[in-house]
Enzyme design. Structure first.
Site, mmCIF file in Angstrom:
data_model
loop_
_atom_site.group_PDB
_atom_site.id
_atom_site.type_symbol
_atom_site.label_atom_id
_atom_site.label_comp_id
_atom_site.label_asym_id
_atom_site.label_seq_id
_atom_site.Cartn_x
_atom_site.Cartn_y
_atom_site.Cartn_z
ATOM 1 N N HIS A 71 -35.064 150.932 57.140
ATOM 2 C CA HIS A 71 -36.170 152.495 56.433
ATOM 3 C C HIS A 71 -36.637 153.257 56.831
ATOM 4 O O HIS A 71 -37.576 153.439 56.330
ATOM 5 C CB HIS A 71 -36.236 152.019 54.940
ATOM 6 C CG HIS A 71 -36.405 153.399 54.077
ATOM 7 N ND1 HIS A 71 -37.274 153.715 53.545
ATOM 8 C CD2 HIS A 71 -35.075 152.515 53.061
ATOM 9 C CE1 HIS A 71 -36.789 154.326 52.576
ATOM 10 N NE2 HIS A 71 -35.583 154.130 51.725
ATOM 11 N N PHE A 72 -36.057 154.133 57.902
ATOM 12 C CA PHE A 72 -34.551 154.297 58.336
ATOM 13 C C PHE A 72 -34.905 153.975 59.931
ATOM 14 O O PHE A 72 -36.119 155.406 60.921
ATOM 15 C CB PHE A 72 -34.066 154.954 57.998
ATOM 16 C CG PHE A 72 -33.650 156.564 56.970
ATOM 17 C CD1 PHE A 72 -32.666 155.042 56.477
ATOM 18 C CD2 PHE A 72 -34.694 156.365 56.016
ATOM 19 C CE1 PHE A 72 -32.528 155.588 54.655
ATOM 20 C CE2 PHE A 72 -34.555 156.463 54.569
ATOM 21 C CZ PHE A 72 -33.494 156.088 54.086
#
Length: 152
Positions: free
Chosen positions: A47-48
């Site tokens: 993420h991410f």
């Protein structure tokens, strides 16, 4: 009355899912907690990748751990002995939160919670999440309820 350290000890969330490093203030109507998001938190891997940000649900969890769980433990500790407090867990029931900014790995956040309602184990709090320099991240209202749990 339980100390800040005792409340942290009783807090049922443990690493890697505890998002309160320290309780700065703990009163009958208010709680302030802080947490520094480590760069190696497991959720950053996905993420991410290449541009990690803290998921909103984790920020909400941090707000609830201070504004509902820690404050609820403190309030219950004013009414019953520690042994009874330890048999209670706070379950999340509702929230209305607006986010204004992302939180990056390595940043420290501060949760400030003000009690709106405390009745029969139900707690509703106004919460504000800021960076340690005061930059607003999120604010809203969260609610939860203490229930008796079976300990192993």
């Amino acid at each position: 009355m339980l100390t800040k350290e005792e409340v942290l000890d009783i807090l049922p969330q443990k690493p890697p899912f505890r998002f309160v490093d320290r309780l700065v203030e703990l009163e009958e109507t208010r709680a302030v907690g802080e947490y520094t998001f480590r760069r190696d938190e497991v959720f950053y891997a996905g993420h991410f990748p290449g541009d990690p940000i803290t998921p909103g649900v984790i920020l909400l969890e941090a707000m609830c751990q201070t504004g509902l769980v820690a404050l609820g433990i403190h309030l219950l500790g004013l009414e019953v002995p520690r042994s009874e407090v330890e048999k209670t867990v706070t379950l999340f029931t509702e929230s209305e939160v607006e986010f204004q900014r992302v939180v990056r790995p390595g940043e420290t956040v501060r949760v400030t919670a003000e009690r709106l309602l405390w009745r029969r184990g139900k707690l509703r709090s106004s919460v504000a999440l800021t960076l340690d320099d005061g930059t607003p991240v999120a604010q809203g209202v969260v609610a939860g309820m203490g229930v008796r749990r079976e300990l192993p």
